[in-house]
Scaffold this active site. Structure first.
Site, mmCIF file in Angstrom:
data_model
loop_
_atom_site.group_PDB
_atom_site.id
_atom_site.type_symbol
_atom_site.label_atom_id
_atom_site.label_comp_id
_atom_site.label_asym_id
_atom_site.label_seq_id
_atom_site.Cartn_x
_atom_site.Cartn_y
_atom_site.Cartn_z
ATOM 1 N N ASP A 31 -12.219 44.192 -23.586
ATOM 2 C CA ASP A 31 -11.834 43.140 -24.532
ATOM 3 C C ASP A 31 -13.038 42.767 -25.388
ATOM 4 O OD1 ASP A 31 -9.299 40.815 -24.401
ATOM 5 O OD2 ASP A 31 -11.078 40.408 -25.612
ATOM 6 N N ASP A 57 -15.093 46.595 -28.257
ATOM 7 C CA ASP A 57 -14.071 46.618 -29.310
ATOM 8 C C ASP A 57 -13.301 47.932 -29.174
ATOM 9 O OD1 ASP A 57 -12.824 46.992 -31.870
ATOM 10 O OD2 ASP A 57 -14.343 45.721 -32.819
ATOM 11 N N PHE A 79 -3.041 46.271 -25.203
ATOM 12 C CA PHE A 79 -2.614 44.950 -25.686
ATOM 13 C C PHE A 79 -3.470 44.484 -26.861
ATOM 14 C CE2 PHE A 79 -1.392 44.701 -21.172
ATOM 15 C CZ PHE A 79 -0.151 44.113 -21.227
ATOM 16 N N THR A 132 5.646 44.690 -30.885
ATOM 17 C CA THR A 132 6.435 43.483 -31.104
ATOM 18 C C THR A 132 7.764 43.780 -31.797
ATOM 19 O OG1 THR A 132 6.467 41.484 -32.482
ATOM 20 C CG2 THR A 132 5.003 43.191 -33.181
ATOM 21 N N ASP A 133 8.722 42.885 -31.619
ATOM 22 C CA ASP A 133 10.002 43.030 -32.338
ATOM 23 C C ASP A 133 9.854 42.720 -33.827
ATOM 24 O OD1 ASP A 133 9.628 40.249 -32.143
ATOM 25 O OD2 ASP A 133 11.647 39.831 -31.378
ATOM 26 N N GLU A 134 8.710 42.090 -34.203
ATOM 27 C CA GLU A 134 8.555 41.671 -35.596
ATOM 28 C C GLU A 134 8.459 42.857 -36.551
ATOM 29 O OE1 GLU A 134 5.987 38.281 -36.154
ATOM 30 O OE2 GLU A 134 6.263 37.653 -34.090
ATOM 31 N N TYR A 158 0.734 40.592 -40.267
ATOM 32 C CA TYR A 158 0.675 40.896 -38.831
ATOM 33 C C TYR A 158 1.661 41.993 -38.461
ATOM 34 C CZ TYR A 158 2.016 40.488 -33.902
ATOM 35 O OH TYR A 158 2.346 40.775 -32.599
ATOM 36 N N LYS A 162 1.081 45.868 -37.096
ATOM 37 C CA LYS A 162 1.613 46.361 -35.817
ATOM 38 C C LYS A 162 2.521 47.572 -36.057
ATOM 39 C CE LYS A 162 1.256 45.017 -32.121
ATOM 40 N NZ LYS A 162 0.240 45.324 -31.055
ATOM 41 N N LEU A 198 3.631 28.381 -31.148
ATOM 42 C CA LEU A 198 4.558 27.244 -31.162
ATOM 43 C C LEU A 198 4.584 26.420 -29.858
ATOM 44 C CD1 LEU A 198 6.865 25.715 -32.739
ATOM 45 C CD2 LEU A 198 8.444 27.169 -31.455
ATOM 46 N N ASN A 257 13.857 26.963 -33.488
ATOM 47 C CA ASN A 257 12.568 26.318 -33.207
ATOM 48 C C ASN A 257 12.754 24.837 -32.881
ATOM 49 O OD1 ASN A 257 11.278 28.727 -33.716
ATOM 50 N ND2 ASN A 257 10.838 28.237 -35.859
HETATM 51 P P1 NAD Z 1 -3.650 37.330 -27.874
HETATM 52 O O1 NAD Z 1 -4.018 37.066 -29.296
HETATM 53 O O2 NAD Z 1 -3.454 36.189 -26.944
HETATM 54 O O3 NAD Z 1 -4.775 38.252 -27.208
HETATM 55 C C1 NAD Z 1 -5.337 39.367 -27.845
HETATM 56 C C2 NAD Z 1 -6.529 39.855 -27.020
HETATM 57 O O4 NAD Z 1 -7.045 41.045 -27.653
HETATM 58 C C3 NAD Z 1 -7.684 38.854 -26.945
HETATM 59 O O5 NAD Z 1 -8.195 38.812 -25.631
HETATM 60 C C4 NAD Z 1 -8.714 39.430 -27.893
HETATM 61 O O6 NAD Z 1 -10.046 39.094 -27.554
HETATM 62 C C5 NAD Z 1 -8.461 40.923 -27.751
HETATM 63 N N1 NAD Z 1 -8.886 41.699 -28.929
HETATM 64 C C6 NAD Z 1 -8.627 41.416 -30.231
HETATM 65 N N2 NAD Z 1 -9.197 42.362 -31.013
HETATM 66 C C7 NAD Z 1 -9.791 43.255 -30.186
HETATM 67 C C8 NAD Z 1 -10.527 44.461 -30.388
HETATM 68 N N3 NAD Z 1 -10.767 44.914 -31.623
HETATM 69 N N4 NAD Z 1 -10.970 45.135 -29.318
HETATM 70 C C9 NAD Z 1 -10.742 44.675 -28.059
HETATM 71 N N5 NAD Z 1 -10.076 43.533 -27.805
HETATM 72 C C10 NAD Z 1 -9.602 42.834 -28.851
HETATM 73 O O7 NAD Z 1 -2.382 38.266 -27.943
HETATM 74 P P2 NAD Z 1 -1.115 38.322 -26.970
HETATM 75 O O8 NAD Z 1 -0.147 37.290 -27.389
HETATM 76 O O9 NAD Z 1 -1.576 38.388 -25.560
HETATM 77 O O10 NAD Z 1 -0.500 39.733 -27.409
HETATM 78 C C11 NAD Z 1 -0.924 40.937 -26.772
HETATM 79 C C12 NAD Z 1 -0.198 42.108 -27.405
HETATM 80 O O11 NAD Z 1 1.197 41.942 -27.272
HETATM 81 C C13 NAD Z 1 -0.466 42.265 -28.917
HETATM 82 O O12 NAD Z 1 -0.583 43.631 -29.199
HETATM 83 C C14 NAD Z 1 0.769 41.661 -29.571
HETATM 84 O O13 NAD Z 1 1.020 42.270 -30.814
HETATM 85 C C15 NAD Z 1 1.831 42.022 -28.541
HETATM 86 N N6 NAD Z 1 2.992 41.110 -28.497
HETATM 87 C C16 NAD Z 1 2.817 39.756 -28.382
HETATM 88 C C17 NAD Z 1 3.927 38.924 -28.292
HETATM 89 C C18 NAD Z 1 3.772 37.423 -28.132
HETATM 90 O O14 NAD Z 1 4.790 36.710 -28.179
HETATM 91 N N7 NAD Z 1 2.575 36.900 -27.910
HETATM 92 C C19 NAD Z 1 5.214 39.475 -28.330
HETATM 93 C C20 NAD Z 1 5.364 40.861 -28.445
HETATM 94 C C21 NAD Z 1 4.237 41.665 -28.513
HETATM 95 P P1 TYD Z 2 4.714 31.603 -33.435
HETATM 96 O O1 TYD Z 2 4.493 31.017 -32.084
HETATM 97 O O2 TYD Z 2 3.578 31.581 -34.421
HETATM 98 O O3 TYD Z 2 5.278 33.077 -33.233
HETATM 99 P P2 TYD Z 2 5.897 34.137 -34.311
HETATM 100 O O4 TYD Z 2 5.577 33.692 -35.677
HETATM 101 O O5 TYD Z 2 5.154 35.393 -33.948
HETATM 102 O O6 TYD Z 2 7.362 34.206 -34.033
HETATM 103 O O7 TYD Z 2 5.931 30.837 -34.116
HETATM 104 C C1 TYD Z 2 7.216 30.808 -33.510
HETATM 105 C C2 TYD Z 2 8.147 30.097 -34.461
HETATM 106 O O8 TYD Z 2 7.752 28.734 -34.558
HETATM 107 C C3 TYD Z 2 8.093 30.666 -35.877
HETATM 108 O O9 TYD Z 2 9.416 30.651 -36.423
HETATM 109 C C4 TYD Z 2 7.209 29.692 -36.629
HETATM 110 C C5 TYD Z 2 7.451 28.369 -35.914
HETATM 111 N N1 TYD Z 2 6.301 27.430 -35.882
HETATM 112 C C6 TYD Z 2 6.468 26.111 -36.299
HETATM 113 O O10 TYD Z 2 7.573 25.692 -36.696
HETATM 114 N N2 TYD Z 2 5.390 25.270 -36.243
HETATM 115 C C7 TYD Z 2 4.156 25.687 -35.811
HETATM 116 O O11 TYD Z 2 3.195 24.874 -35.815
HETATM 117 C C8 TYD Z 2 4.004 27.053 -35.371
HETATM 118 C C9 TYD Z 2 2.684 27.565 -34.886
HETATM 119 C C10 TYD Z 2 5.112 27.883 -35.416
#
Ligand code: NAD
Ligand code: TYD
Length: 357
Positions: A31, A57, A79, A132-134, A158, A162, A198, A257
Site C-alpha cells: 500500500d 506504489d 484493491f 466497481t459497478d460504476e 473515477y 476504473k 456517504l 440516499n
Molecule cells: P479506499 O480509498 O478506502 O482505499 C484505497 C487504498 O489503496 C488505500 O489504502 C490507499 O493508500 C491505497 N492506494 C491508493 N493508491 C495506491 C497506489 N498507487 N499504490 C498502492 N496503494 C495505493 O478504497 P476502497 O473503498 O477500499 O476500495 C478498494 C477497491 O474497491 C477500489 O479499487 C475501488 O474502486 C473498489 N470498489 C470500491 C467500492 C466501495 O463502495 N468503496 C465498491 C466497489 C468497488
Molecule cells: P459516495 O459514498 O461518494 O459513493 P458513490 O458516489 O461512489 O456512489 O456517495 C453515495 C451517494 O451519496 C451518491 O449518490 C452521492 C451521495 N452523497 C451525498 O448526497 N452527500 C455526500 O456528502 C456524499 C459524500 C455523497
C-alpha cells in the site's frame, strides 16, 4: 501466500482481516498509504506472523518486481485505487496515475513474474482485479439491474479510470493469457470506511452536530452491500472464478440516499440520542448536486450466486445497525483518520453548503 494491494484502505483492510480469520495462508499488504490508507485499520494484526506490510506504489515497477521475486505469491488481489468520485471531479490526475497507469505497471510486472513460474504454478496463479459497478454508468428507475454484459458507460473521472483498468486486465488475459478474474461490486459500507463517503460522513457529522449534506433531492439510488459480503465474494471468485470472467457483486439492497440518511439518523436517535431530544434528521441539509451525478446503480448478482454459490450474509437493516454501532464504539479510529488533510477536504468540498439545491 498472497499479495493484497491497497490493503490499508476500507475494503482491503476488511479483506485481510477476513482472510486471516479463515485461513493460515500469509498475506502481504502492498500500500502507498495515500490519505485513504491507514495502518490503524489493521492495528490488531500488526503482530500476526502471517501478516506483513510493504510501503509501495503499485506503479513502482522496481518495488513491485522486487517484492514478487522475493515473496513468490500464488495470487494478487488488486484493491489499490483512488476511489472517491467527488475527489475525481475536483482533480483526476491521481486517478489516471494509480487506476490506469498504476494498474498497467502492476500488470506488466505480475506478467513477467508469472511467465517465469513453473507450469503448475503458472496454471494455479490468479490476478483478481477489484472493480466497481460504476463502470456501467447510470440506470433509470425502471431499467433492469446491471449484468456482466451491460455496456461500459462510465460517467465520472473515477468510473472512467476504473473502466480503463478493467479493460487493461481483460486485455492482459486475452493477449497474454495471464489468469485474471474481475469483480464489479456495488457500494460498500461497514467498519473502517473513510468518512468522506456517504454513510460514515453522515454518522460523524450527525454526532458532531453538523449539517448532513444530501446532494440534490436525495433521490439517487445506490445498491448497498456490507463490506464483509464483498470480501466473501472476492474470496470465492479467487478460488473458483472462471478465468477471464467478470462477476457482479451486490446484495439487492437498493435505497435512495435520503432513505439511507434517515435510517442512520433513526439508529443514532435510538443508540445515542441527542441531548435536546430532537432527531438527528433535523440536521439534514439539501445541498448543490454533484456534477454528472449518476441516478441509480443496481447489481444483478445471479452469475456469482448460481456459478460460485455466493450469498450475502447481511441485509441492509442488519448491516447498517452494525455499522452505526461500530462508529460509536471506535472513536479512536475516527480521531486518527480525521486529520488535517481530512479537514482540508471537508472545507473544500462542502464550502458551498449554503447553496441549497
Ligand atoms: P479506499 O480509498 O478506502 O482505499 C484505497 C487504498 O489503496 C488505500 O489504502 C490507499 O493508500 C491505497 N492506494 C491508493 N493508491 C495506491 C497506489 N498507487 N499504490 C498502492 N496503494 C495505493 O478504497 P476502497 O473503498 O477500499 O476500495 C478498494 C477497491 O474497491 C477500489 O479499487 C475501488 O474502486 C473498489 N470498489 C470500491 C467500492 C466501495 O463502495 N468503496 C465498491 C466497489 C468497488
Ligand atoms: P459516495 O459514498 O461518494 O459513493 P458513490 O458516489 O461512489 O456512489 O456517495 C453515495 C451517494 O451519496 C451518491 O449518490 C452521492 C451521495 N452523497 C451525498 O448526497 N452527500 C455526500 O456528502 C456524499 C459524500 C455523497
Amino acid at each position: 501466500m498472497i499479495i493484497v494491494t491497497g490493503g490499508a484502505g476500507f475494503i482491503g483492510s476488511n479483506f485481510i482481516r477476513e482472510w486471516l480469520a479463515g485461513s493460515q495462508e500469509p498475506v502481504i499488504n502492498l500500500d502507498k498509504l495515500t490519505y485513504a490508507g491507514n495502518l490503524k485499520s489493521l492495528a490488531d494484526l500488526s503482530h500476526d506472523a502471517r501478516y506483513r506490510f510493504v510501503h509501495a506504489d503499485i506503479g513502482d515497477r522496481v518495488a513491485v518486481a522486487a517484492l514478487l521475486k522475493e515473496a513468490q505469491p500464488r495470487a494478487i488481489v488488486n484493491f489499490a485505487a483512488e476511489s472517491h468520485v467527488d475527489r475525481s471531479i475536483h482533480g483526476a490526475a491521481e486517478f489516471i496515475a494509480t487506476n490506469i497507469v498504476g494498474t498497467f505497471n502492476l500488470l506488466e510486472e505480475v506478467r513477467a513474474y508469472w511467465k517465469g513460474l513453473p507450469s503448475t504454478a503458472q496454471a494455479n496463479f490468479r490476478f483478481l482485479h477489484v472493480s466497481t459497478d460504476e463502470v456501467y454508468g447510470s440506470l433509470t428507475a425502471t431499467d433492469p439491474a446491471f449484468t456482466e454484459t451491460h455496456r461500459y458507460e462510465p460517467n465520472s473521472p473515477y468510473s472512467a479510470s476504473k473502466a480503463a483498468s478493467d479493460h487493461l486486465v481483460r486485455a492482459c488475459y486475452h493477449t497474454h493469457h495471464l489468469p485474471v478474474v474481475t469483480t464489479n461490486c456495488s457500494n460498500n459500507y461497514g467498519p473502517y470506511h473513510f468518512p468522506e463517503k456517504l454513510i460514515p460522513l453522515m454518522i460523524l457529522n450527525a454526532l458532531a452536530g453538523k449539517p448532513l449534506p444530501v446532494y440534490g433531492d436525495g433521490q439517487n439510488v445506490r445498491d448497498w452491500l456490507y463490506v464483509t459480503d464483498h470480501c466473501s465474494a472476492i474470496r470465492l471468485a479467487l478460488e473458483k472464478g472462471r478465468l477471464g470472467e467478470t462477476y457482479n457483486v451486490g446484495g439487492r439492497n437498493e435505497r435512495t440516499n435520503l432513505d439511507v440518511v434517515n435510517i442512520v439518523c433513526s439508529l443514532l436517535d435510538e443508540l445515542k440520542p441527542r441531548a435536546d431530544g430532537k432527531s438527528y434528521a433535523t440536521q439534514i441539509s439539501f445541498v448543490k448536486d454533484r456534477p454528472g451525478h449518476d441516478q441509480r446503480y443496481a447489481i444483478d448478482a445471479t452469475k456469482l450466486e448460481s456459478e460460485l454459490g455466493w450469498k450475502a450474509a447481511e441485509n441492509f437493516e442488519s448491516g447498517i445497525r452494525k455499522t452505526v454501532q461500530w462508529y460509536l464504539d471506535n472513536q479512536d479510529w475516527v480521531q486518527s483518520v480525521t486529520s488535517g488533510e481530512y479537514r482540508k477536504w471537508m472545507d473544500t468540498q462542502y464550502a458551498n453548503d449554503k447553496e441549497a439545491a
